[in-house]
Write a protein that holds these residues in place. Structure first.
Motif, short mmCIF file in Angstrom:
data_model
loop_
_atom_site.label_atom_id
_atom_site.label_comp_id
_atom_site.label_asym_id
_atom_site.label_seq_id
_atom_site.Cartn_x
_atom_site.Cartn_y
_atom_site.Cartn_z
N TRP A 123 4.34 -13.71 -8.03
CA TRP A 123 3.00 -13.92 -7.46
C TRP A 123 3.06 -14.10 -5.94
O TRP A 123 2.19 -13.63 -5.22
N ILE A 124 4.14 -14.77 -5.47
CA ILE A 124 4.18 -15.03 -4.03
C ILE A 124 4.54 -13.76 -3.26
O ILE A 124 4.02 -13.51 -2.17
N ARG A 125 5.38 -12.91 -3.87
CA ARG A 125 5.68 -11.63 -3.21
C ARG A 125 4.42 -10.79 -3.12
O ARG A 125 4.12 -10.19 -2.09
N GLU A 126 3.63 -10.80 -4.24
CA GLU A 126 2.41 -10.00 -4.23
C GLU A 126 1.41 -10.56 -3.20
O GLU A 126 0.76 -9.82 -2.48
N ALA A 127 1.33 -11.90 -3.14
CA ALA A 127 0.39 -12.52 -2.18
C ALA A 127 0.82 -12.18 -0.75
O ALA A 127 -0.04 -11.86 0.10
N ALA A 128 2.12 -12.23 -0.48
CA ALA A 128 2.61 -11.94 0.88
C ALA A 128 2.31 -10.49 1.26
O ALA A 128 1.87 -10.20 2.38
N LEU A 129 2.49 -9.58 0.29
CA LEU A 129 2.21 -8.16 0.57
C LEU A 129 0.72 -7.94 0.82
O LEU A 129 0.31 -7.22 1.73
N ALA A 130 -0.12 -8.62 0.00
CA ALA A 130 -1.58 -8.47 0.15
C ALA A 130 -2.00 -9.01 1.52
O ALA A 130 -2.84 -8.41 2.21
N TYR A 131 -1.40 -10.12 1.93
CA TYR A 131 -1.74 -10.71 3.22
C TYR A 131 -1.33 -9.77 4.36
O TYR A 131 -2.10 -9.52 5.29
N ALA A 132 -0.12 -9.20 4.24
CA ALA A 132 0.36 -8.29 5.28
C ALA A 132 -0.56 -7.07 5.38
O ALA A 132 -0.89 -6.59 6.47
N GLU A 133 -0.99 -6.59 4.23
CA GLU A 133 -1.88 -5.42 4.20
C GLU A 133 -3.22 -5.76 4.86
O GLU A 133 -3.79 -4.97 5.62
N LYS A 134 -3.73 -6.98 4.58
CA LYS A 134 -5.00 -7.42 5.19
C LYS A 134 -4.85 -7.47 6.72
O LYS A 134 -5.72 -7.00 7.45
N GLN A 135 -3.72 -8.02 7.18
CA GLN A 135 -3.48 -8.12 8.63
C GLN A 135 -3.42 -6.72 9.25
O GLN A 135 -3.95 -6.49 10.32
#
Ligand code: FAQ
Length: 350
Positions: free
Chosen positions: A329-341
């Motif tokens: 879940w944390i890898r997915e959250a980090a990727l989603a955050y990077a994509e948002k940025q």
């Protein structure tokens, strides 16, 4: 003692850093390499290795050199990550708040070493995901030593003293490895391993000077970890398929047997200082050649552990797989955050 060794190396590492070629020179070489015959490239590569120049990621290198480094660095990275488990077992049960804080820091350091090493492996063109997938699928090797259990607090002391001690012995020469990113990662790792070794020795010293029960606990841990620690250095030179080539390429600077002997010579006096007995009846000082002679290592046990049949192989892999799933879940959250940025930055630029 280890720190003094490191200081010497540090000066050496600095000299080697100074000899590094700049990036534009490396790019020019890589462009020229595309139209240079293979034999000339190999000769130039070996001349650079012989001249103690560091090989950098964009430099031309033989494919077998690249594959050897990927193999060794990734096995090393996996060892650091799996190596968190035996001591991690004691974090919740460390005998004092101070011991707990030290142990948490030590185990986190090992995780950090794994990260530097995966990064060093990635410079060779392999992805971290690929390497982790190989580990979780049981296709990758990691050090045999981490397949042994830690039934008492004294095992934490024995790991720091012996396992980190063996790791430093093996890794100090790797600070002079011909491949730049691996060599540089090793300098920092060795500094941290030095602290790990001292904290382990200090745990053993406290137990050895404690009650008779505590001393017996320290002795039992030494009995458990001595022979597996000697196996860490790998098979005897006569049975080590990779040593000759790795030493020619200056990936390895000392052979498995040379390092094992240095470890024994360093560690026996430390055991004497602790008042503990090395579990080897054949151990004796050989004044003529200035080394300790030691008994035969049970290589069958080593090969069984490598085949996946050590006391904790299955448990270790199961724990890694569980941790990987729990962290999804944390890898997915980090990727989603990077994509948002990334999207925001693109929108702002438009
Ligand atoms: N365990 O021809 P060689 C640490 C394999 S980090 C498992 O001699 P090479 C920090 C070898 O891979 C500990 N496998 O191979 C810490 C090869 O298999 P392959 C890890 C072993 O590469 C402390 C085959 O046998 N350190 O402790 C072992 O020239 C506390 C033939 O062997 C490193 O990885 C073994 N013990 O020499 C963390 C250091 N030994 O690939 C947490 C870097 C050998 O053909 C807590 N690595 N094998 O299938 C090296 O220096 C070398 O790779 C050697 C092996 C010396 C390990």
């Amino acid at each position: 003692m280890y720190t003094q060794g490191l200081d010497l190396l540090d000066a050496e590492a600095r000299r080697e850093e100074g000899a590094l070629r700049n990036e534009s020179a490396a790019r020019a070489e890589s462009a020229a390499a595309s139209c240079t015959p293979q034999s000339t490239l190999e000769e130039r590569f070996l001349a650079r290795v012989d001249g103690e120049e560091k090989i950098e990621p964009k430099d031309w290198m033989p494919d077998a050199y690249r594959q050897t480094l990927i193999r060794q660095i990734s096995q090393h990275a996996h060892s650091e990550i799996v190596g968190m488990l035996p001591e991690g077992n004691w974090i919740t049960r460390a005998p004092s708040l101070q011991r707990k804080a030290i142990l948490i820091a030590k185990v986190q350091d090992e995780g950090g070493h794994g990260m530097y090493l995966y990064s060093a492996a990635e410079t060779l063109g392999v992805s971290r995901d690929e390497l982790i997938e190989q580990l979780l699928a049981g296709r990758a090797k990691y050090s045999s030593i981490f397949n042994y259990p830690t039934p008492t607090w004294a095992d934490v002391g024995a790991i720091g003293w012996l396992v980190d001690g063996a790791a430093i012995m093996n890794q100090i020469p790797l600070c002079r490895c011909s491949y730049g990113p691996y060599a540089r990662a090793m300098v920092r790792i060795c500094r941290e391993e030095s602290f790990h070794q001292r904290q382990g020795f200090e745990i053993m010293l406290t137990l050895a000077r404690g009650t008779p029960e505590q001393k017996a606990m320290a002795q039992a841990a030494l009995d458990r970890w001595w022979w597996p620690s000697l196996m860490m250095f790998g098979p005897p030179d006569t049975d080590s398929p990779h040593s000759a080539q790795s030493m020619r390429w200056k990936i390895k600077r000392l052979s498995n047997d040379e390092l094992r002997q240095k470890f024994v010579d360093f560690t026996v006096p430390q055991a004497k200082f602790l008042g503990l007995e090395i579990p080897d009846r054949e151990l004796e000082w050989d004044a003529e050649n200035g080394h300790y002679r030691f008994g035969a290592i049970d290589w069958r046990e080593f090969h069984e552990v490598l085949r996946g049949n050590g006391p904790c192989n299955r448990e270790r892999l199961a724990a890694r797989r569980r941790a990987h799933e729990d962290g999804r879940w944390i890898r997915e959250a980090a990727l989603a955050y990077a994509e948002k940025q990334r999207r925001r930055a693109t929108a702002d630029a438009a």
